[in-house]
Every structure is written in structure tokens, then in C-alpha cells.
Motif scaffolding. Structure first.
Motif, mmCIF file in Angstrom:
data_model
loop_
_atom_site.group_PDB
_atom_site.id
_atom_site.type_symbol
_atom_site.label_atom_id
_atom_site.label_comp_id
_atom_site.label_asym_id
_atom_site.label_seq_id
_atom_site.Cartn_x
_atom_site.Cartn_y
_atom_site.Cartn_z
ATOM 1 N N PHE A 41 28.757 -46.759 6.799
ATOM 2 C CA PHE A 41 28.057 -46.348 8.019
ATOM 3 C C PHE A 41 27.726 -44.852 7.984
ATOM 4 O O PHE A 41 26.623 -44.434 8.353
ATOM 5 C CB PHE A 41 28.933 -46.676 9.232
ATOM 6 C CG PHE A 41 28.330 -46.284 10.546
ATOM 7 C CD1 PHE A 41 27.241 -46.960 11.061
ATOM 8 C CD2 PHE A 41 28.861 -45.223 11.269
ATOM 9 C CE1 PHE A 41 26.681 -46.598 12.279
ATOM 10 C CE2 PHE A 41 28.314 -44.858 12.491
ATOM 11 C CZ PHE A 41 27.219 -45.547 12.991
ATOM 12 N N GLY A 42 28.682 -44.041 7.537
ATOM 13 C CA GLY A 42 28.438 -42.607 7.435
ATOM 14 C C GLY A 42 27.357 -42.274 6.428
ATOM 15 O O GLY A 42 26.519 -41.381 6.669
ATOM 16 N N VAL A 43 27.354 -42.974 5.295
ATOM 17 C CA VAL A 43 26.320 -42.741 4.281
ATOM 18 C C VAL A 43 24.941 -43.106 4.820
ATOM 19 O O VAL A 43 23.952 -42.386 4.612
ATOM 20 C CB VAL A 43 26.647 -43.539 3.000
ATOM 21 C CG1 VAL A 43 25.472 -43.466 2.019
ATOM 22 C CG2 VAL A 43 27.906 -42.999 2.348
ATOM 23 N N ILE A 44 24.862 -44.222 5.537
ATOM 24 C CA ILE A 44 23.575 -44.653 6.119
ATOM 25 C C ILE A 44 23.075 -43.621 7.130
ATOM 26 O O ILE A 44 21.881 -43.280 7.160
ATOM 27 C CB ILE A 44 23.714 -46.036 6.772
ATOM 28 C CG1 ILE A 44 23.935 -47.103 5.691
ATOM 29 C CG2 ILE A 44 22.472 -46.383 7.588
ATOM 30 C CD1 ILE A 44 24.183 -48.493 6.240
ATOM 31 N N LEU A 45 23.975 -43.085 7.948
ATOM 32 C CA LEU A 45 23.572 -42.054 8.911
ATOM 33 C C LEU A 45 23.081 -40.803 8.201
ATOM 34 O O LEU A 45 22.089 -40.174 8.623
ATOM 35 C CB LEU A 45 24.745 -41.703 9.831
ATOM 36 C CG LEU A 45 25.171 -42.747 10.858
ATOM 37 C CD1 LEU A 45 26.239 -42.169 11.775
ATOM 38 C CD2 LEU A 45 23.983 -43.214 11.670
ATOM 39 N N LEU A 46 23.744 -40.435 7.129
ATOM 40 C CA LEU A 46 23.328 -39.252 6.373
ATOM 41 C C LEU A 46 21.942 -39.446 5.772
ATOM 42 O O LEU A 46 21.064 -38.572 5.880
ATOM 43 C CB LEU A 46 24.355 -38.958 5.268
ATOM 44 C CG LEU A 46 24.049 -37.739 4.375
ATOM 45 C CD1 LEU A 46 24.018 -36.467 5.214
ATOM 46 C CD2 LEU A 46 25.094 -37.630 3.272
ATOM 47 N N VAL A 47 21.725 -40.604 5.160
ATOM 48 C CA VAL A 47 20.406 -40.897 4.581
ATOM 49 C C VAL A 47 19.349 -40.956 5.677
ATOM 50 O O VAL A 47 18.238 -40.441 5.527
ATOM 51 C CB VAL A 47 20.459 -42.226 3.795
ATOM 52 C CG1 VAL A 47 19.058 -42.627 3.329
ATOM 53 C CG2 VAL A 47 21.392 -42.101 2.609
ATOM 54 N N GLY A 48 19.701 -41.560 6.813
ATOM 55 C CA GLY A 48 18.762 -41.637 7.933
ATOM 56 C C GLY A 48 18.369 -40.259 8.451
ATOM 57 O O GLY A 48 17.208 -40.026 8.777
ATOM 58 N N GLY A 49 19.341 -39.354 8.530
ATOM 59 C CA GLY A 49 19.029 -37.996 8.970
ATOM 60 C C GLY A 49 18.080 -37.286 8.025
ATOM 61 O O GLY A 49 17.136 -36.616 8.458
#
Length: 281
Positions: A41-49
Motif C-alpha cells: 500500500f505504501g509503495v502504491i501511494l509513493l508511485v501514485g504521488g
């Protein structure tokens, strides 16, 4: 016999050296397994940002190259958002970036494995494109409405009739209203209700327009007749009602008559109600 059996059993068992490695990899990773969804979830948020920031920058440069800042300059919408410290270009660019980030957040929630969150995330992902289109339609409608209002106001600036000042706001808010209906249709409002609202709005605009602009419409009809038949022309000395002078200009709504260094703007409908007298050479 017992000694022989003991020897055979001892030889069959594997010999474990005190220096042989003990398999500890599974023991180390097992406590981390519950945290893997959070890590994903954290990786997805980072990529999304990162993707959202890049999308905002790209769209801002694209809109600037397309000349959008010059197009919206001077509109009421641009002046309003400027007071808030942003611009139309910034709003359009950020809309795409923010919605993209929300999509990544929704996708990230699906990795947590909660059924209720997954169901809601599916609905949100399907709804986001329609919400984005609705927001763009509404913003574009506000900008186009402002531009059309300014255009109509500029065209009718020389018409000194009280009703002429009402036409620009009517055009502006009619455009905004239609854009709002289209935006509502994108987010799932019933089409039948939209058609009823649009029909009611058009009927009210026609009725109120006929009442409010009856003098303007009469002047426009008279102006078309005067332009086609030319009972008098520029340079003729005429008397329309109590105004007498030399015709300087004739447009659809009014006739410009100069007399004693003053220019009178006479509504063309007065040519029919008061009559026209043209002085012969």
C-alpha cells in the motif's frame, strides 16, 4: 545381538554437526507477513504521488502551449480564482493529478484484503472518470459562458437600450446552466430529470426574454427593415420624432443622428412609432 542392533540404529540416523547451519529464513520472514499488504500500500501511494506530480506538470505545460492562459484572461472565472491564489490552468492541471492520485489510493486499499473496502474501491474507480469529465465540463462551461458574455457585451456596447445590458448575463448563465446539466448527467443524474429541467429553463428564458426584450426585438426588426429598404442613408438629414439631424450610422438596433455637435442614439422602433421625415436636397 543388542549391541549389534544399537550399532545399526546409530549408523542409520543422520549425524548433525554442531557447526552445520540452522534454517532460520522462514522464522525471520514469518512475523513480517502481516505487514506485507501495508508495505505494498505504501509503495502504491509513493508511485501514485510521483505519477500525479508528473501528470500535473505535463498538463500545465500542455495547457500553456495551447494558449489557454490567454484565452481565459479577463473572464470572471479567472479573476475569481486569481483571488484564491491559483489560476484556471492550475485548476485544470491539478484536477487530473488529484484524481489520478485518488485512483492510486483506491487501488492501494484493495491490497489490504478487506472485502468492504475492496467493494467500495471498485465503485470509486468506476466513478472517477465520470467525475473528472463532469468537473472539466463545468469549468469549461464557466469559462465559455464568461467569454460569450463578454463578447455579447462588447457587441452591444454601442446600443444604448436598457434591455441590451441584460442579454450578456442571459447568454453567460444559459451556457453555464447547460454545462451544469451535462456535468450532472456524467455523474449519473437521471436523464429524464435533466430534460425536464432544460425544457423548463428554455421555456422560462423564452418567456422572460420576450417580455424583457420586447423593445429590443422591435428595434431589431425595424432595423432589419431599414437596412433592407434604406428609406434614409448615412448623410441624410432626417427627423425621427423630436430628434432632427444628420444620420451618422445605422445598425440593427439604433440610428445615430448628429445635431448641434451632439449625437443622438435613436432606437429604430421609433422610426415606425414616431415616423421618419427625410429632408430633400
Amino acid at each position: 545381538m543388542c549391541g549389534l542392533l544399537t550399532a545399526v540404529t546409530a549408523s542409520a540416523l543422520p549425524t548433525v554437526s554442531p557447526h552445520s547451519p540452522v534454517p532460520v529464513q522462514s522464522e525471520v520472514l514469518t512475523p513480517l507477513v502481516p505487514f506485507l499488504p501495508l508495505a505494498v500500500f505504501g509503495v502504491i501511494l509513493l508511485v501514485g504521488g510521483v505519477v500525479s506530480y508528473a501528470l500535473i506538470s505535463f498538463n500545465r505545460r500542455l495547457l500553456e502551449r495551447l494558449g489557454v492562459p490567454e484565452t481565459v484572461e479577463g473572464t470572471a472565472f479567472e479573476r475569481s480564482v486569481r483571488r484564491l491564489g491559483v489560476s484556471t490552468v492550475a485548476i485544470l492541471a491539478r484536477l487530473s493529478g488529484y484524481l489520478s492520485f485518488v485512483a492510486f489510493v483506491v487501488v492501494g486499499f484493495t491490497t489490504l484484503g478487506v472485502d468492504s473496502v475492496t467493494a467500495v474501491s471498485t465503485v470509486v474507480v468506476a466513478f472517477l472518470p465520470r467525475l473528472f469529465v463532469a468537473a472539466i465540463v463545468l469549468v469549461v462551461g464557466l469559462i465559455v459562458g464568461d467569454k460569450l458574455g463578454l463578447l455579447v457585451d462588447d457587441r452591444l456596447r454601442g446600443v444604448k437600450l436598457p434591455e441590451a445590458g441584460l442579454l450578456a448575463p442571459v447568454v453567460k448563465w444559459s451556457t453555464v446552466y447547460v454545462a451544469a446539466l451535462i456535468a450532472l448527467a456524467q455523474v449519473g443524474v437521471a436523464t429524464t430529470a435533466l430534460i425536464v429541467l432544460l425544457a423548463g429553463y428554455l421555456a422560462s428564458v423564452i418567456v422572460l426574454g420576450a417580455v424583457a426584450f420586447r423593445d429590443l426585438l422591435a428595434s431589431g426588426s425595424a432595423g432589419l427593415y431599414l437596412l433592407l429598404t434604406e428609406p434614409y442613408a448615412i448623410g441624410d438629414r432626417v427627423r425621427i420624432g423630436d430628434v432632427e439631424g444628420v444620420v451618422q450610422e445605422i445598425d440593427v438596433f439604433a440610428t445615430h443622428v448628429e445635431s448641434d455637435e451632439e449625437v443622438y442614439l435613436v432606437p429604430n422602433r421609433r422610426a415606425f412609432t414616431d415616423g421618419v421625415a427625410r429632408k430633400l436636397d
